[in-house]
Design a protein around this motif. Structure first.
Motif, PDB file in Angstrom:
ATOM      1  N   GLU A 120       0.838  -1.205   0.000  1.00 37.49           N
ATOM      2  CA  GLU A 120       0.000   0.000   0.000  1.00 37.49           C
ATOM      3  C   GLU A 120       0.871   1.253   0.000  1.00 37.49           C
ATOM      4  O   GLU A 120       0.598   2.210  -0.734  1.00 37.49           O
ATOM      5  CB  GLU A 120      -0.935  -0.011   1.200  1.00 37.49           C
ATOM      6  N   CYS A 121       1.931   1.257   0.793  1.00 40.45           N
ATOM      7  CA  CYS A 121       2.848   2.402   0.817  1.00 40.45           C
ATOM      8  C   CYS A 121       3.514   2.593  -0.536  1.00 40.45           C
ATOM      9  O   CYS A 121       3.660   3.721  -1.014  1.00 40.45           O
ATOM     10  CB  CYS A 121       3.908   2.210   1.900  1.00 40.45           C
ATOM     11  N   ILE A 122       3.933   1.505  -1.155  1.00 44.91           N
ATOM     12  CA  ILE A 122       4.572   1.599  -2.467  1.00 44.91           C
ATOM     13  C   ILE A 122       3.601   2.160  -3.499  1.00 44.91           C
ATOM     14  O   ILE A 122       3.934   3.066  -4.264  1.00 44.91           O
ATOM     15  CB  ILE A 122       5.127   0.226  -2.911  1.00 44.91           C
ATOM     16  N   ARG A 123       2.364   1.628  -3.516  1.00 45.28           N
ATOM     17  CA  ARG A 123       1.358   2.138  -4.464  1.00 45.28           C
ATOM     18  C   ARG A 123       1.101   3.627  -4.246  1.00 45.28           C
ATOM     19  O   ARG A 123       1.049   4.401  -5.206  1.00 45.28           O
ATOM     20  CB  ARG A 123       0.050   1.357  -4.317  1.00 45.28           C
ATOM     21  N   ASN A 124       0.930   4.024  -3.000  1.00 42.21           N
ATOM     22  CA  ASN A 124       0.659   5.430  -2.710  1.00 42.21           C
ATOM     23  C   ASN A 124       1.839   6.317  -3.072  1.00 42.21           C
ATOM     24  O   ASN A 124       1.658   7.457  -3.525  1.00 42.21           O
ATOM     25  CB  ASN A 124       0.287   5.616  -1.244  1.00 42.21           C
ATOM     26  N   THR A 125       3.041   5.826  -2.874  1.00 39.62           N
ATOM     27  CA  THR A 125       4.228   6.594  -3.235  1.00 39.62           C
ATOM     28  C   THR A 125       4.306   6.785  -4.740  1.00 39.62           C
ATOM     29  O   THR A 125       4.605   7.871  -5.227  1.00 39.62           O
ATOM     30  CB  THR A 125       5.503   5.888  -2.730  1.00 39.62           C
ATOM     31  N   LEU A 126       4.019   5.729  -5.489  1.00 43.43           N
ATOM     32  CA  LEU A 126       4.073   5.827  -6.949  1.00 43.43           C
ATOM     33  C   LEU A 126       2.957   6.682  -7.512  1.00 43.43           C
ATOM     34  O   LEU A 126       3.086   7.236  -8.599  1.00 43.43           O
ATOM     35  CB  LEU A 126       4.045   4.428  -7.563  1.00 43.43           C
ATOM     36  N   ASP A 127       1.850   6.790  -6.788  1.00 42.75           N
ATOM     37  CA  ASP A 127       0.735   7.616  -7.243  1.00 42.75           C
ATOM     38  C   ASP A 127       0.973   9.107  -7.042  1.00 42.75           C
ATOM     39  O   ASP A 127       0.348   9.928  -7.689  1.00 42.75           O
ATOM     40  CB  ASP A 127      -0.560   7.224  -6.520  1.00 42.75           C
ATOM     41  N   LYS A 128       1.884   9.447  -6.138  1.00 45.85           N
ATOM     42  CA  LYS A 128       2.160  10.856  -5.857  1.00 45.85           C
ATOM     43  C   LYS A 128       3.151  11.393  -6.874  1.00 45.85           C
ATOM     44  O   LYS A 128       4.094  10.713  -7.250  1.00 45.85           O
ATOM     45  CB  LYS A 128       2.746  11.017  -4.451  1.00 45.85           C
ATOM     46  N   PRO A 129       2.952  12.629  -7.307  1.00 43.98           N
ATOM     47  CA  PRO A 129       3.928  13.222  -8.228  1.00 43.98           C
ATOM     48  C   PRO A 129       5.218  13.550  -7.492  1.00 43.98           C
ATOM     49  O   PRO A 129       5.188  14.089  -6.388  1.00 43.98           O
ATOM     50  CB  PRO A 129       3.234  14.507  -8.710  1.00 43.98           C
ATOM     51  N   HIS A 130       6.345  13.161  -8.059  1.00 44.67           N
ATOM     52  CA  HIS A 130       7.657  13.427  -7.465  1.00 44.67           C
ATOM     53  C   HIS A 130       8.565  14.003  -8.532  1.00 44.67           C
ATOM     54  O   HIS A 130       8.413  13.726  -9.719  1.00 44.67           O
ATOM     55  CB  HIS A 130       8.281  12.127  -6.935  1.00 44.67           C
ATOM     56  N   GLU A 131       9.533  14.760  -8.070  1.00 47.12           N
ATOM     57  CA  GLU A 131      10.558  15.236  -8.980  1.00 47.12           C
ATOM     58  C   GLU A 131      11.667  14.213  -8.985  1.00 47.12           C
ATOM     59  O   GLU A 131      12.223  13.892  -7.937  1.00 47.12           O
ATOM     60  CB  GLU A 131      11.092  16.581  -8.519  1.00 47.12           C
ATOM     61  N   PHE A 132      11.958  13.665 -10.143  1.00 47.22           N
ATOM     62  CA  PHE A 132      13.028  12.693 -10.246  1.00 47.22           C
ATOM     63  C   PHE A 132      14.219  13.320 -10.941  1.00 47.22           C
ATOM     64  O   PHE A 132      14.065  14.030 -11.927  1.00 47.22           O
ATOM     65  CB  PHE A 132      12.557  11.459 -11.054  1.00 47.22           C
ATOM     66  N   SER A 133      15.391  13.069 -10.408  1.00 46.71           N
ATOM     67  CA  SER A 133      16.602  13.578 -11.057  1.00 46.71           C
ATOM     68  C   SER A 133      17.482  12.393 -11.430  1.00 46.71           C
ATOM     69  O   SER A 133      17.542  11.407 -10.738  1.00 46.71           O
ATOM     70  CB  SER A 133      17.345  14.514 -10.126  1.00 46.71           C
ATOM     71  N   ILE A 134      18.121  12.520 -12.557  1.00 41.48           N
ATOM     72  CA  ILE A 134      18.987  11.445 -13.048  1.00 41.48           C
ATOM     73  C   ILE A 134      20.426  11.887 -12.948  1.00 41.48           C
ATOM     74  O   ILE A 134      20.807  12.963 -13.169  1.00 41.48           O
ATOM     75  CB  ILE A 134      18.641  11.070 -14.509  1.00 41.48           C
TER      76      ILE A 134
END
Length: 129
Positions: free
Chosen positions: A115-129
């Motif tokens: 559930e935590c993983i799903r909720n984390t992936l559903d939230k918009p995040h800034e990803f840096s490479i």
């Protein structure tokens, strides 16, 4: 990030990277209601106040099944933990008994992690490479 609390005055943490963690699992080993109110609850409130993090709490009971007084106290602390940190929409606590673990504990823990993983992936995040 895993945060362990076992009557410790500081916050021991384990981080696998330099990036901030998005999911926190909080492992607590307490049997005393006063310790819960004065030590654990204020620290947990600090962790969970950040809306960007996902979290759940694993309460570890060291009460031996033959010790009725310790078992009752452990159950009372866990009930208080659930009232303070779970809601009707979402259960964020699970209990692990060292001496008599319930058969459903691992399924419950896996469910909370997923559930935590799903909720984390559903939230918009800034990803840096």
């Amino acid at each position: 990030m895993v945060v362990g609390i076992d009557r410790a005055p500081t916050w021991p943490t384990i981080s696998l990277s330099s990036r901030p963690s998005r999911i926190h699992s909080i492992i607590s080993i307490f049997l005393d209601l006063d310790e819960f109110k004065t030590i654990l609850k204020p620290r947990l409130k600090l962790i969970v106040q950040n809306d960007e993090r996902e979290w759940f709490i694993v309460f570890v009971s060291k009460a031996h099944p033959n010790n009725d007084q310790a078992t009752k106290l452990s159950n009372k602390v866990y009930a208080k933990l659930e009232v303070d940190f779970s809601s009707k929409k979402r259960e964020r606590c699970c209990k692990f008994d060292l001496y008599s673990a319930e058969e459903t504990f691992w399924e419950d823990l896996e469910s909370k992690i997923m559930e935590c993983i799903r909720n984390t992936l559903d939230k918009p995040h800034e990803f840096s490479i």
